[in-house]
Structure formats: C-alpha cells, structure tokens
Design a protein around this motif. Structure first.
Motif, PDB file in Angstrom:
ATOM      1  N   UNK A  92       0.662  -1.135  -0.006  1.00 33.32           N
ATOM      2  CA  UNK A  92       0.029  -0.048   0.076  1.00 33.32           C
ATOM      3  C   UNK A  92       0.912   1.077   0.046  1.00 33.32           C
ATOM      4  N   UNK A  93       1.891   1.300   0.962  1.00 32.82           N
ATOM      5  CA  UNK A  93       2.786   2.562   0.968  1.00 32.82           C
ATOM      6  C   UNK A  93       3.285   2.485  -0.528  1.00 32.82           C
ATOM      7  N   UNK A  94       3.851   1.388  -1.136  1.00 25.98           N
ATOM      8  CA  UNK A  94       4.564   1.561  -2.424  1.00 25.98           C
ATOM      9  C   UNK A  94       3.685   2.095  -3.334  1.00 25.98           C
ATOM     10  N   UNK A  95       2.263   1.537  -3.337  1.00 24.38           N
ATOM     11  CA  UNK A  95       1.345   2.141  -4.478  1.00 24.38           C
ATOM     12  C   UNK A  95       0.976   3.554  -4.320  1.00 24.38           C
ATOM     13  N   UNK A  96       1.248   4.356  -2.967  1.00 20.57           N
ATOM     14  CA  UNK A  96       0.784   5.542  -2.820  1.00 20.57           C
ATOM     15  C   UNK A  96       1.906   6.324  -3.510  1.00 20.57           C
ATOM     16  N   UNK A  97       3.286   5.873  -3.346  1.00 19.59           N
ATOM     17  CA  UNK A  97       4.563   6.546  -3.952  1.00 19.59           C
ATOM     18  C   UNK A  97       4.179   6.410  -5.393  1.00 19.59           C
ATOM     19  N   UNK A  98       4.009   5.195  -5.798  1.00 16.40           N
ATOM     20  CA  UNK A  98       4.049   5.146  -7.273  1.00 16.40           C
ATOM     21  C   UNK A  98       3.040   5.774  -8.045  1.00 16.40           C
ATOM     22  N   UNK A  99       1.949   6.153  -7.236  1.00 16.54           N
ATOM     23  CA  UNK A  99       0.468   6.977  -7.894  1.00 16.54           C
ATOM     24  C   UNK A  99       0.755   8.665  -7.798  1.00 16.54           C
ATOM     25  N   UNK A 100       1.806   8.759  -6.939  1.00 22.26           N
ATOM     26  CA  UNK A 100       2.216  10.229  -6.531  1.00 22.26           C
ATOM     27  C   UNK A 100       1.138  10.509  -5.569  1.00 22.26           C
ATOM     28  N   UNK A 101       0.486   9.755  -4.895  1.00 21.55           N
ATOM     29  CA  UNK A 101      -0.739  10.214  -3.735  1.00 21.55           C
ATOM     30  C   UNK A 101      -0.122  10.957  -2.646  1.00 21.55           C
ATOM     31  N   UNK A 102       1.276  10.936  -2.290  1.00 24.49           N
ATOM     32  CA  UNK A 102       1.678  11.590  -0.985  1.00 24.49           C
ATOM     33  C   UNK A 102       1.631  12.965  -1.464  1.00 24.49           C
ATOM     34  N   UNK A 103       1.146  13.841  -0.622  1.00 26.97           N
ATOM     35  CA  UNK A 103       1.222  15.188  -0.632  1.00 26.97           C
ATOM     36  C   UNK A 103       2.054  15.848   0.453  1.00 26.97           C
ATOM     37  N   UNK A 104       1.649  16.553   1.210  1.00 26.28           N
ATOM     38  CA  UNK A 104       2.275  17.053   2.467  1.00 26.28           C
ATOM     39  C   UNK A 104       2.754  16.183   3.438  1.00 26.28           C
ATOM     40  N   UNK A 105       2.082  14.763   3.513  1.00 25.16           N
ATOM     41  CA  UNK A 105       2.716  14.025   4.496  1.00 25.16           C
ATOM     42  C   UNK A 105       2.027  14.012   5.855  1.00 25.16           C
ATOM     43  N   UNK A 106       1.128  15.026   5.962  1.00 27.29           N
ATOM     44  CA  UNK A 106       0.433  15.217   7.281  1.00 27.29           C
ATOM     45  C   UNK A 106      -0.652  13.816   7.652  1.00 27.29           C
ATOM     46  N   UNK A 107      -1.406  14.021   6.615  1.00 26.56           N
ATOM     47  CA  UNK A 107      -2.596  12.986   6.760  1.00 26.56           C
ATOM     48  C   UNK A 107      -2.356  11.606   6.055  1.00 26.56           C
ATOM     49  N   UNK A 108      -1.265  11.700   5.185  1.00 24.63           N
ATOM     50  CA  UNK A 108      -0.856  10.403   4.474  1.00 24.63           C
ATOM     51  C   UNK A 108      -0.730   8.978   5.250  1.00 24.63           C
TER      52      UNK A 108
END
Length: 160
Positions: A92-108
C-alpha cells in the motif's frame, strides 16, 4: 488535588512488547508519540474526526487520539512505522508512492492505514467502496484522486 498515579500497562506495537507505566487517562496517540517515539500518527483535531491519528488495532482502524492506551492492552497495535518490512515499503505504501498520492505527508500515514484496513477486509474494492473506506480521513491539501488511484492499482480490477 488528587494525583493519579501511573499504572503498569503492556502494549504490543508493531510486533514489539512495551512495558510502560502511564497515567490511566493517557490516550494511545500520546503514548505512541511521547513514550514510544512513533510519530507517524498525527495529532490534529484531537476529537477523532479528521482521522490523522489512525492506527490499526487488531487490524481495524481506530482513532488513537480518543482511545485510551489502557484499552489497547491485549491488542496488537500497528502504526504506519510497522507496515514496512525493514526498508521495504508495504504494498500500500509503495502504491501511494507510485501513484504520486503523497502530498504534504501530514494525513498520508492515516490514509495508508485506512487503505490497508480496507484492502485487508475487501481485497477488490470499487471506487465507491474506496471513497467510503477513506471517508473518515480528511486531507486538507487537495484531493483524493491519486489516493483512490493508488488503492485501485492494488485491486483485481486494475489488472483487466
């Protein structure tokens, strides 16, 4: 003024057993962040509304800011720090990175926790089920499109 004395508690967090002495009214979030130095779960609304403090308790997402640490005894707590296997991110973490889903990181971290719980319960959620699964997590940066895309990339539907 009465002073509430610390009491012993045993918490299992990310596969490790921690013997602690804490005041009975301390929240799980406070203990995770202050005593165990696990700062992935964030303090934001401190009312259990925004979801930034989410952790898994026996595989189910809970709001650590409104959960007493003593109530977590006899449970397995998983924080964002516990999802990775050493230096290898969870899928799941890798999918978030691959999709560019991580923004500021506070809520991620909490979004990843919610997505992990959702996929553990339903390995192939549709878009609406994903939106519902993330409904308790508020992102103030922008949107959820890439987050939904990241989760969808892990479903059977993404392979057809």
């Amino acid at each position: 003024m009465d002073v509430i004395e610390k009491q012993p508690v045993t918490l299992r967090v990310n596969g490790n057993v921690h013997e602690l002495e804490i005041a009975p009214a301390r929240t799980l979030l406070d203990v995770l962040r202050s005593e165990l130095r696990l700062t992935g779960a964030k303090r934001s609304c401190n009312q259990g509304v925004c979801g930034a403090c989410s952790v898994l308790r026996d595989g189910k997402p809970v709001r650590a800011c409104i959960s007493l640490a003593f109530a977590a005894e006899d449970s397995e707590i998983t924080t964002i720090e516990g999802l990775a296997d050493g230096n290898r991110l969870s899928r799941v973490q890798q999918a978030f990175v691959d999709a560019g889903a991580v923004q500021c990181g506070f809520c991620m971290p909490a979004m990843v926790i919610a997505a992990t719980a959702l996929l553990n319960e339903n390995p192939n959620p549709g878009v609406e089920e994903i939106r519902h699964g993330l409904g308790g997590n508020i992102c103030r940066c922008s949107g959820y499109v890439k987050v939904v895309d990241a989760i969808l990339s892990l479903t059977e539907g993404s392979k057809s």
